[in-house]
Design an enzyme around this catalytic site. Structure first.
Site, PDB file in Angstrom:
ATOM      1  N   ASP A  32       0.886  -1.150  -0.121  1.00  0.00           N
ATOM      2  CA  ASP A  32       0.213  -0.072   0.077  1.00  0.00           C
ATOM      3  C   ASP A  32       0.889   1.357   0.165  1.00  0.00           C
ATOM      4  OD1 ASP A  32      -3.272   0.605   0.918  1.00  0.00           O
ATOM      5  OD2 ASP A  32      -1.773   2.226   1.220  1.00  0.00           O
ATOM      6  N   ILE A  33       0.505   2.185  -0.825  1.00  0.00           N
ATOM      7  CA  ILE A  33       1.331   3.457  -0.978  1.00  0.00           C
ATOM      8  C   ILE A  33       1.242   4.233   0.378  1.00  0.00           C
ATOM      9  CG2 ILE A  33      -0.510   5.071  -1.821  1.00  0.00           C
ATOM     10  CD1 ILE A  33       1.545   5.863  -3.973  1.00  0.00           C
ATOM     11  N   HIS A 102     -10.689  -5.196  -3.328  1.00  0.00           N
ATOM     12  CA  HIS A 102      -9.345  -5.734  -2.750  1.00  0.00           C
ATOM     13  C   HIS A 102      -9.481  -5.809  -1.312  1.00  0.00           C
ATOM     14  CE1 HIS A 102      -9.991  -0.988  -2.384  1.00  0.00           C
ATOM     15  NE2 HIS A 102      -9.299  -1.317  -1.231  1.00  0.00           N
ATOM     16  N   HIS A 104      -7.252  -5.586   2.207  1.00  0.00           N
ATOM     17  CA  HIS A 104      -6.042  -5.109   2.877  1.00  0.00           C
ATOM     18  C   HIS A 104      -5.459  -6.392   3.847  1.00  0.00           C
ATOM     19  CE1 HIS A 104      -7.036  -0.754   2.264  1.00  0.00           C
ATOM     20  NE2 HIS A 104      -8.125  -1.315   2.076  1.00  0.00           N
TER      21      HIS A 104
HETATM   22  P1  5GP Z   1      -9.787   1.245   0.301  1.00  0.00           P
HETATM   23  O1  5GP Z   1      -9.626   2.858   0.981  1.00  0.00           O
HETATM   24  O2  5GP Z   1     -10.481   1.527  -1.121  1.00  0.00           O
HETATM   25  O3  5GP Z   1     -10.193   0.448   1.035  1.00  0.00           O
HETATM   26  O4  5GP Z   1      -8.192   1.349   0.005  1.00  0.00           O
HETATM   27  C1  5GP Z   1      -7.613   2.003  -1.068  1.00  0.00           C
HETATM   28  C2  5GP Z   1      -6.136   1.588  -0.614  1.00  0.00           C
HETATM   29  O5  5GP Z   1      -5.112   1.956  -1.846  1.00  0.00           O
HETATM   30  C3  5GP Z   1      -5.658   2.766   0.201  1.00  0.00           C
HETATM   31  O6  5GP Z   1      -4.895   2.226   1.450  1.00  0.00           O
HETATM   32  C4  5GP Z   1      -4.486   3.625  -0.418  1.00  0.00           C
HETATM   33  O7  5GP Z   1      -3.455   4.040   0.386  1.00  0.00           O
HETATM   34  C5  5GP Z   1      -4.316   2.778  -1.512  1.00  0.00           C
HETATM   35  N1  5GP Z   1      -3.762   3.119  -2.774  1.00  0.00           N
HETATM   36  C6  5GP Z   1      -4.238   4.298  -3.444  1.00  0.00           C
HETATM   37  N2  5GP Z   1      -3.748   4.690  -4.801  1.00  0.00           N
HETATM   38  C7  5GP Z   1      -2.625   3.694  -4.680  1.00  0.00           C
HETATM   39  C8  5GP Z   1      -1.564   3.492  -5.472  1.00  0.00           C
HETATM   40  O8  5GP Z   1      -1.330   4.122  -6.617  1.00  0.00           O
HETATM   41  N3  5GP Z   1      -0.623   2.828  -5.394  1.00  0.00           N
HETATM   42  C9  5GP Z   1      -0.827   2.086  -4.111  1.00  0.00           C
HETATM   43  N4  5GP Z   1       0.461   1.046  -3.853  1.00  0.00           N
HETATM   44  N5  5GP Z   1      -1.507   1.946  -3.336  1.00  0.00           N
HETATM   45  C10 5GP Z   1      -2.766   2.982  -3.496  1.00  0.00           C
END
Ligand code: 5GP
Ligand code: ZN
Length: 116
Positions: A32-33, A102, A104
């Site tokens: 995760d970034i 996705h 985590h």
């Molecule tokens: P959500 O909020 O949808 O559950 O999780 C999305 C996750 O994707 C977040 O933890 C965010 O930090 C990660 N994320 C968003 N854009 C990118 C990216 O371009 N590269 C990576 N490696 N992670 C990303």
């Protein structure tokens, strides 16, 4: 959001770079970034499914594969014994920000429950 402008589809297509932990025909696992724990890995199916709300019975195999691969990666990362969390945020109130299913994988520190 369509697959065409989906950031995870772009990572799957290698149009955007990511630190890849593992990949196979069905999924990609990346760091995760913006990590929320010492280990924070995203498991992303290559298939664009916007959220669990749109997943169908024909997606059962890939969803199971994502979970079992997460457990294997947890073992490889050395966090299986101490414990970890595998979570999928769904929709606005679930905190989903990227509309491509996705999981985590979070570990490397003690996690609190319930989440905020
Ligand atoms: P959500 O909020 O949808 O559950 O999780 C999305 C996750 O994707 C977040 O933890 C965010 O930090 C990660 N994320 C968003 N854009 C990118 C990216 O371009 N590269 C990576 N490696 N992670 C990303
Ligand atoms: Zn996508």
């Amino acid at each position: 959001m369509s697959a065409a402008d989906c950031i995870f589809c772009k990572i799957v297509a290698e149009e955007i770079s990511a630190r890849i932990i593992y990949q196979d025909d069905e999924l990609i696992a990346i760091e995760d970034i913006n990590p929320a724990a010492p280990v924070h890995i995203l498991l992303i199916p290559r298939k664009h499914i916007p959220s669990l709300n749109e997943a169908g019975l024909d997606d059962a195999d890939i969803l199971g594969h994502l979970q079992l691969t997460a457990a294997r990666i947890a073992n490889g990362q050395g966090i299986a014994a101490s414990g970890y969390r595998l979570v999928s945020n769904c929709g606005e109130w679930g905190g989903q920000t990227v509309m491509h299913v996705h999981y985590h994988l979070l570990g490397g520190r003690e996690l609190r429950w319930p989440p905020g």
